[in-house]
Scaffold this motif. Structure first.
Motif, short mmCIF file in Angstrom:
data_model
loop_
_atom_site.label_atom_id
_atom_site.label_comp_id
_atom_site.label_asym_id
_atom_site.label_seq_id
_atom_site.Cartn_x
_atom_site.Cartn_y
_atom_site.Cartn_z
N ILE A 18 14.17 1.33 51.14
CA ILE A 18 15.30 2.25 51.23
C ILE A 18 15.23 3.13 52.47
CG2 ILE A 18 15.80 2.20 48.78
CD1 ILE A 18 14.47 4.88 48.46
N ASP A 19 14.07 3.19 53.13
CA ASP A 19 13.99 3.94 54.38
C ASP A 19 14.73 3.23 55.50
OD1 ASP A 19 12.46 6.03 53.28
OD2 ASP A 19 10.62 4.87 53.55
N LYS A 20 14.99 1.91 55.34
CA LYS A 20 15.70 1.15 56.36
C LYS A 20 17.18 1.00 56.05
CE LYS A 20 11.71 -1.26 58.05
NZ LYS A 20 11.03 -2.50 58.32
N LEU A 21 17.62 1.54 54.91
CA LEU A 21 19.02 1.47 54.53
C LEU A 21 19.82 2.42 55.42
CD1 LEU A 21 21.15 0.43 52.50
CD2 LEU A 21 20.56 2.39 51.07
N THR A 22 20.73 1.86 56.23
CA THR A 22 21.50 2.69 57.14
C THR A 22 22.80 3.17 56.50
OG1 THR A 22 22.49 0.75 58.17
CG2 THR A 22 20.52 1.67 59.21
N HIS A 23 23.49 2.28 55.79
CA HIS A 23 24.70 2.68 55.08
C HIS A 23 25.11 1.59 54.11
CE1 HIS A 23 26.19 0.47 58.59
NE2 HIS A 23 27.30 0.25 57.95
N ALA A 24 26.05 1.93 53.24
CA ALA A 24 26.59 0.99 52.26
C ALA A 24 28.10 1.17 52.21
CB ALA A 24 25.98 1.25 50.89
N VAL A 25 28.81 0.06 52.05
CA VAL A 25 30.27 0.11 51.96
C VAL A 25 30.73 -0.73 50.78
CG1 VAL A 25 30.64 0.51 54.43
CG2 VAL A 25 30.54 -1.82 53.58
N PRO A 26 31.85 -0.35 50.15
CA PRO A 26 32.39 -1.17 49.06
C PRO A 26 32.70 -2.57 49.57
CG PRO A 26 33.49 0.96 49.15
CD PRO A 26 32.67 0.84 50.40
N GLU A 27 32.40 -3.57 48.75
CA GLU A 27 32.66 -4.97 49.12
C GLU A 27 33.01 -5.73 47.85
OE1 GLU A 27 32.99 -8.36 51.47
OE2 GLU A 27 32.67 -6.32 52.15
N GLY A 28 34.30 -6.06 47.67
CA GLY A 28 34.73 -6.76 46.47
C GLY A 28 34.43 -5.92 45.23
N GLU A 29 33.73 -6.51 44.27
CA GLU A 29 33.37 -5.81 43.04
C GLU A 29 32.06 -5.04 43.18
OE1 GLU A 29 35.16 -5.72 40.07
OE2 GLU A 29 36.72 -6.60 41.31
N GLY A 30 31.41 -5.11 44.34
CA GLY A 30 30.12 -4.46 44.52
C GLY A 30 30.07 -3.68 45.82
N SER A 31 28.94 -3.78 46.50
CA SER A 31 28.73 -3.06 47.76
C SER A 31 27.97 -3.94 48.73
CB SER A 31 27.91 -1.79 47.52
OG SER A 31 28.52 -0.97 46.56
N ARG A 32 28.11 -3.65 50.01
CA ARG A 32 27.33 -4.31 51.04
C ARG A 32 26.38 -3.27 51.63
NH1 ARG A 32 29.98 -8.46 55.06
NH2 ARG A 32 29.56 -9.70 53.21
N ILE A 40 22.88 -7.11 52.85
CA ILE A 40 22.85 -7.84 51.59
C ILE A 40 23.99 -7.33 50.73
CG2 ILE A 40 20.38 -8.37 51.59
CD1 ILE A 40 19.93 -6.10 49.64
N ASP A 41 24.56 -8.24 49.93
CA ASP A 41 25.64 -7.88 49.02
C ASP A 41 25.07 -7.70 47.63
OD1 ASP A 41 27.58 -8.00 51.01
OD2 ASP A 41 27.87 -10.14 50.73
N VAL A 42 25.45 -6.60 46.98
CA VAL A 42 24.94 -6.28 45.65
C VAL A 42 26.10 -6.06 44.68
CG1 VAL A 42 22.82 -5.27 46.58
CG2 VAL A 42 24.77 -3.80 46.14
#
Length: 72
Positions: A18-32, A40-42
């Protein structure tokens, strides 16, 4: 480094630093999730993802929050 196990799409699991997580955006029913130049898509919404990264239950709405601590 702080790692968390996250469900990924297609169905599977990944250990994410999680120290390398730069950002997350909504993607379909989950997030990218963006980890530097990779992503990665979650199947988690952003609010569910926030709970997972904080060590809470994925669906914790704060009503019964135990901040990742179980009750015995």
């Amino acid at each position: 480094m702080r790692f968390v196990q996250i469900e990924t799409l297609p169905s599977g699991n990944a250990l994410v630093d999680i120290d390398k997580l730069t950002h997350a955006v909504p993607e379909g029913e989950g997030s990218r999730l963006f980890l530097g130049a990779q992503h990665i898509d979650v199947p988690h919404s952003l609010s569910e993802l926030e709970n997972v990264l904080a060590g809470r239950d994925r669906t914790d709405d704060g009503e019964n929050s135990r901040a990742g601590f179980g009750v015995r």
